[in-house]
Design a protein around this motif. Sequence first.
Motif, short mmCIF file in Angstrom:
data_model
loop_
_atom_site.label_atom_id
_atom_site.label_comp_id
_atom_site.label_asym_id
_atom_site.label_seq_id
_atom_site.Cartn_x
_atom_site.Cartn_y
_atom_site.Cartn_z
N ALA A 61 67.79 38.87 64.27
CA ALA A 61 68.68 38.36 65.31
C ALA A 61 68.76 39.33 66.49
CB ALA A 61 70.07 38.12 64.72
N LEU A 62 68.81 40.64 66.19
CA LEU A 62 68.86 41.64 67.24
C LEU A 62 67.62 41.57 68.13
CD1 LEU A 62 70.13 44.15 68.56
CD2 LEU A 62 68.95 45.54 66.83
N ALA A 63 66.47 41.33 67.53
CA ALA A 63 65.23 41.24 68.31
C ALA A 63 65.32 40.12 69.33
CB ALA A 63 64.04 41.01 67.37
N TRP A 64 65.85 38.97 68.92
CA TRP A 64 65.94 37.86 69.86
C TRP A 64 67.02 38.09 70.91
CZ3 TRP A 64 61.88 35.33 70.43
CH2 TRP A 64 61.03 35.04 69.35
N VAL A 65 68.05 38.86 70.58
CA VAL A 65 69.04 39.24 71.60
C VAL A 65 68.37 40.10 72.66
CG1 VAL A 65 71.09 40.64 72.02
CG2 VAL A 65 71.04 39.06 70.09
N VAL A 66 67.53 41.05 72.24
CA VAL A 66 66.83 41.91 73.20
C VAL A 66 65.87 41.09 74.05
CG1 VAL A 66 65.30 43.89 73.49
CG2 VAL A 66 67.07 43.93 71.72
N VAL A 67 65.17 40.14 73.43
CA VAL A 67 64.27 39.26 74.20
C VAL A 67 65.08 38.48 75.23
CG1 VAL A 67 62.81 37.21 74.06
CG2 VAL A 67 62.50 39.07 72.44
N THR A 95 55.75 41.38 75.91
CA THR A 95 56.52 41.55 74.67
C THR A 95 56.37 40.33 73.77
OG1 THR A 95 58.13 42.98 75.78
CG2 THR A 95 58.81 41.96 73.71
N LEU A 96 56.48 39.15 74.34
CA LEU A 96 56.32 37.92 73.56
C LEU A 96 54.91 37.82 72.98
CD1 LEU A 96 58.24 35.39 75.83
CD2 LEU A 96 59.01 36.35 73.65
N ALA A 97 53.91 38.25 73.76
CA ALA A 97 52.53 38.22 73.27
C ALA A 97 52.35 39.19 72.11
CB ALA A 97 51.57 38.56 74.41
N VAL A 98 52.93 40.39 72.22
CA VAL A 98 52.82 41.37 71.14
C VAL A 98 53.52 40.87 69.88
CG1 VAL A 98 53.45 43.71 70.42
CG2 VAL A 98 52.57 43.32 72.72
N THR A 156 56.47 47.84 74.16
CA THR A 156 56.13 47.48 75.53
C THR A 156 57.08 48.09 76.55
OG1 THR A 156 57.42 45.44 75.27
CG2 THR A 156 55.04 45.30 74.85
N GLY A 157 58.33 48.34 76.12
CA GLY A 157 59.30 48.91 77.05
C GLY A 157 58.91 50.30 77.53
N TRP A 158 58.27 51.08 76.67
CA TRP A 158 57.80 52.41 77.07
C TRP A 158 56.82 52.31 78.23
CZ3 TRP A 158 57.66 57.52 77.37
CH2 TRP A 158 56.44 58.15 77.61
N PHE A 159 55.88 51.41 78.10
CA PHE A 159 54.85 51.26 79.13
C PHE A 159 55.42 50.64 80.41
CE2 PHE A 159 52.56 51.32 75.10
CZ PHE A 159 51.62 52.31 75.35
N TRP A 206 51.46 48.90 68.79
CA TRP A 206 51.23 49.96 69.79
C TRP A 206 49.89 49.74 70.49
CZ3 TRP A 206 54.25 53.52 71.96
CH2 TRP A 206 53.63 54.50 72.73
N LEU A 207 48.88 49.36 69.73
CA LEU A 207 47.57 49.08 70.32
C LEU A 207 47.67 47.92 71.31
CD1 LEU A 207 44.47 49.38 70.45
CD2 LEU A 207 44.34 47.82 68.48
N ALA A 208 48.34 46.84 70.91
CA ALA A 208 48.48 45.68 71.79
C ALA A 208 49.26 46.04 73.05
CB ALA A 208 49.16 44.54 71.04
N ALA A 209 50.32 46.82 72.89
CA ALA A 209 51.11 47.24 74.05
C ALA A 209 50.31 48.15 74.96
CB ALA A 209 52.39 47.94 73.59
N THR A 210 49.45 48.98 74.38
CA THR A 210 48.62 49.89 75.16
C THR A 210 47.59 49.11 75.97
OG1 THR A 210 48.86 51.69 73.56
CG2 THR A 210 46.96 51.79 75.03
N VAL A 211 46.93 48.17 75.32
CA VAL A 211 45.87 47.40 75.99
C VAL A 211 46.42 46.59 77.15
CG1 VAL A 211 44.26 45.48 75.65
CG2 VAL A 211 44.40 47.30 73.94
N THR A 212 47.65 46.09 77.01
CA THR A 212 48.24 45.23 78.05
C THR A 212 49.12 45.99 79.04
OG1 THR A 212 50.08 44.73 76.55
CG2 THR A 212 48.22 43.20 76.55
N ALA A 213 49.17 47.32 78.93
CA ALA A 213 50.09 48.11 79.75
C ALA A 213 49.65 48.19 81.21
CB ALA A 213 50.21 49.52 79.19
N PRO A 214 50.60 48.15 82.14
CA PRO A 214 50.27 48.41 83.55
C PRO A 214 50.01 49.91 83.74
CG PRO A 214 52.64 48.16 83.28
CD PRO A 214 52.02 47.87 81.94
#
Length: 225
Positions: A61-67, A95-98, A156-159, A206-214
Motif C-alpha cells: 500500500a505504501l508503494a502505491w501511495v508513493v506512486v 518508476t512504473l516501468a521498473v 529511480t528517485g536517485w537518478f 537498479w539495472l533497469a533504473a540505471t539503463v533508463t536514467a537521464p
Amino acid sequence: MKAAPLLHRDLGVVLAALLPVLAWDFGGLDLPLQRLLGGPEGFAWRSHWLTSTVLHQGGRALAWVVVALLAVNVVRPLLGCALTRAERLRWLLVTLAVFAVVPLLKDSSATSCPWSLAEFGGQAAYVSHWRWGVADGGPGRCFPSGHATAATAFFTGWFALRRQHPRGARLWLGATLALTALLGGAQVLRGAHYVSHVLWAAWVCWLAATVTAPRALPQPAYAAP
C-alpha cells in the motif's frame, strides 16, 4: 559531468553491486538460512501481524501511495522540486516501468517459494533458480521477489534527483535501501522468499533504473548579446 563518463560510472556501480549478489548465490546460503527460520510445521512468521499485515500488505500500500505522490508531483511540484514537468513525468513513467520488470521475470520462473518446499510443509523439492525451466514440483513463479519491488522500484528517485537535488537524492536512496531491507527481510522471515530472491530483485531494479536514467545535463539557453 558529461553523459558518457557518467554512464560508465553508473555501469561500474551496476557491476560492483552484482558481486555480492553472486557471492551470496554461489555460497549456497539460501536454504541453510531458511532452515533456521522454519521447519516441518512451516514458518512462525508467515502469518504474524507484523510481517504479514504491516510489512507485506502495508508495504504494498505504501508503494502505491508513493506512486500517487509522484503522479501529483507531475502536476504540482512537491517539496520545492526544481525538476521540469517533463523530468517529473519521466520519473513517474520510468518508476512504473521498473515496477513491471521483476514480475515479468517472476512469471517465467519455475522456482517455488521456501514455504512450498516439502521440508517446510509443502510439496516441492529445492531446485536452484539457476536451473531455468527445471520444475521443482511446486507452483513456481517465486523468483525474483516481486514484493521487493515495492521498495526497489523507487531506485529511480536517485537518478531523477541527483543532478538538481544531490542531498535529496542521497536521502531518497538511503530510505529506499532501508525499505528494501525491511520488506525483503519480512518476506524471508515469512518463508515467502529466499535472500537471493530479494537481492536479485534489487539488482534487476537498479539495472533497469540505471539503463533508463537521464544523464546529459541540460544545455544553457543561448543569450544574444
